[in-house]
Scaffold this active site. Structure first.
Site, PDB file in Angstrom:
ATOM      1  N   PRO A 294       0.780  -1.236   0.000  1.00  0.00           N
ATOM      2  CA  PRO A 294       0.000   0.000   0.000  1.00  0.00           C
ATOM      3  C   PRO A 294       0.812   1.288   0.000  1.00  0.00           C
ATOM      4  CG  PRO A 294      -0.181  -1.115   2.112  1.00  0.00           C
ATOM      5  CD  PRO A 294       0.482  -2.064   1.160  1.00  0.00           C
ATOM      6  N   ASN A 295       0.269   2.269  -0.752  1.00  0.00           N
ATOM      7  CA  ASN A 295       0.814   3.622  -0.838  1.00  0.00           C
ATOM      8  C   ASN A 295       2.069   3.726  -1.695  1.00  0.00           C
ATOM      9  OD1 ASN A 295      -1.188   4.701   1.031  1.00  0.00           O
ATOM     10  ND2 ASN A 295      -0.093   3.471   2.544  1.00  0.00           N
TER      11      ASN A 295
ATOM     12  N   ARG B 104       5.341  10.780  -2.374  1.00  0.00           N
ATOM     13  CA  ARG B 104       4.988  10.454  -0.995  1.00  0.00           C
ATOM     14  C   ARG B 104       6.177  10.665  -0.060  1.00  0.00           C
ATOM     15  NH1 ARG B 104       4.805   4.314   1.328  1.00  0.00           N
ATOM     16  NH2 ARG B 104       4.084   4.851   3.421  1.00  0.00           N
TER      17      ARG B 104
ATOM     18  N   GLU C 108      12.548  -9.654   1.879  1.00  0.00           N
ATOM     19  CA  GLU C 108      11.678  -8.617   2.429  1.00  0.00           C
ATOM     20  C   GLU C 108      12.404  -7.296   2.217  1.00  0.00           C
ATOM     21  OE1 GLU C 108      10.252  -6.907   6.793  1.00  0.00           O
ATOM     22  OE2 GLU C 108      10.696  -9.058   6.589  1.00  0.00           O
TER      23      GLU C 108
ATOM     24  N   ASN D 168       7.942  -5.769  -0.937  1.00  0.00           N
ATOM     25  CA  ASN D 168       7.860  -4.616  -0.043  1.00  0.00           C
ATOM     26  C   ASN D 168       6.402  -4.549   0.396  1.00  0.00           C
ATOM     27  OD1 ASN D 168       7.676  -2.227   1.313  1.00  0.00           O
ATOM     28  ND2 ASN D 168       8.895  -1.074  -0.164  1.00  0.00           N
TER      29      ASN D 168
ATOM     30  N   TYR E 252      11.176   8.594   1.449  1.00  0.00           N
ATOM     31  CA  TYR E 252      11.141   7.595   0.374  1.00  0.00           C
ATOM     32  C   TYR E 252      11.796   8.066  -0.917  1.00  0.00           C
ATOM     33  CZ  TYR E 252       7.806   5.507   3.589  1.00  0.00           C
ATOM     34  OH  TYR E 252       7.214   4.972   4.698  1.00  0.00           O
TER      35      TYR E 252
ATOM     36  N   ARG F 269      13.123   3.822  12.570  1.00  0.00           N
ATOM     37  CA  ARG F 269      11.933   4.691  12.543  1.00  0.00           C
ATOM     38  C   ARG F 269      11.072   4.447  13.785  1.00  0.00           C
ATOM     39  NH1 ARG F 269       9.134   4.418   6.871  1.00  0.00           N
ATOM     40  NH2 ARG F 269       7.993   6.120   7.864  1.00  0.00           N
TER      41      ARG F 269
HETATM   42  C1  DHK Z   1       7.014   1.499   3.203  1.00  0.00           C
HETATM   43  C2  DHK Z   1       5.890   1.807   3.931  1.00  0.00           C
HETATM   44  O1  DHK Z   1       4.782   2.148   3.333  1.00  0.00           O
HETATM   45  C3  DHK Z   1       5.859   1.813   5.376  1.00  0.00           C
HETATM   46  O2  DHK Z   1       4.622   1.376   5.887  1.00  0.00           O
HETATM   47  C4  DHK Z   1       6.962   0.944   5.904  1.00  0.00           C
HETATM   48  C5  DHK Z   1       8.182   0.899   3.815  1.00  0.00           C
HETATM   49  C6  DHK Z   1       8.290   1.226   5.239  1.00  0.00           C
HETATM   50  C7  DHK Z   1       9.452   1.233   3.075  1.00  0.00           C
HETATM   51  O3  DHK Z   1      10.409   1.773   3.666  1.00  0.00           O
HETATM   52  O4  DHK Z   1       9.538   0.888   1.882  1.00  0.00           O
HETATM   53  O5  DHK Z   1       7.106   1.060   7.110  1.00  0.00           O
END
Ligand code: DHK
Length: 147
Positions: free
Chosen positions: A10-11, A18, A96, A72, A23, A105
């Site tokens: 998700p996201n 984002r 992973e 991921n 990220y 974090r």
């Molecule tokens: C991405 C997310 O959306 C978070 O919920 C995770 C992960 C971290 C990332 O670092 O790719 O915690």
């Protein structure tokens, strides 16, 4: 040669826009291109979903069709026993992957269900540039039959 599955949760469809301070500004489409280049002749199934059900369905597909998984799971990492149960059925290497270093974090990002019994290895904190490295690492694990 069976494909490898690069699955994103998700996201991550918002990658590039984002929280760029966490990220980065690379888009998921750019990440996909990097993974395909790193995979060379190895076919790649590269996918993203905001749906837990769909992510689990793709793991089931990989169980039947794939040689390895890079996942991921994003937030599902810390919430989904259902995803863990699906990954436990996969007979091959599972990486992973996290773009950020989740261990540095907030505490909600510290306890991974995927790491408990499914992941062969974890890569975190390398940024989006870590994805093609994960493809190379997965190929090594497949070749060495190590998981
Ligand atoms: C991405 C997310 O959306 C978070 O919920 C995770 C992960 C971290 C990332 O670092 O790719 O915690």
């Amino acid at each position: 040669m069976k494909p490898i599955y690069v699955l994103n949760g998700p996201n991550l469809n918002r990658l590039g826009k984002r929280e760029p301070e966490i990220y980065g500004t690379t888009t998921l489409a750019e990440v996909e291109a990097w993974c395909r280049e790193a995979a060379g002749d190895r076919p790649v199934e590269f996918r993203q979903t905001n749906s837990e059900e769909r992510l689990i369905d793709w793991v089931h597909e990989a169980i039947d069709e794939g040689d390895g998984i890079i996942i991921n799971p994003a937030a599902f990492t810390f919430t989904s026993i259902a995803l863990l149960d699906a990954l436990k059925m996969f007979k091959g290497p599972i990486i992973e992957f996290h773009i950020s270093n989740v261990h540095r974090r907030e505490p909600i990002y510290h306890r991974s269900y995927v790491s408990m019994t499914a992941a062969t290895t974890v890569m975190a904190g390398l940024g989006a540039e870590g994805y093609p490295l994960a493809v190379k690492a997965l190929e090594m694990l497949i070749m060495k039959q190590r998981w």
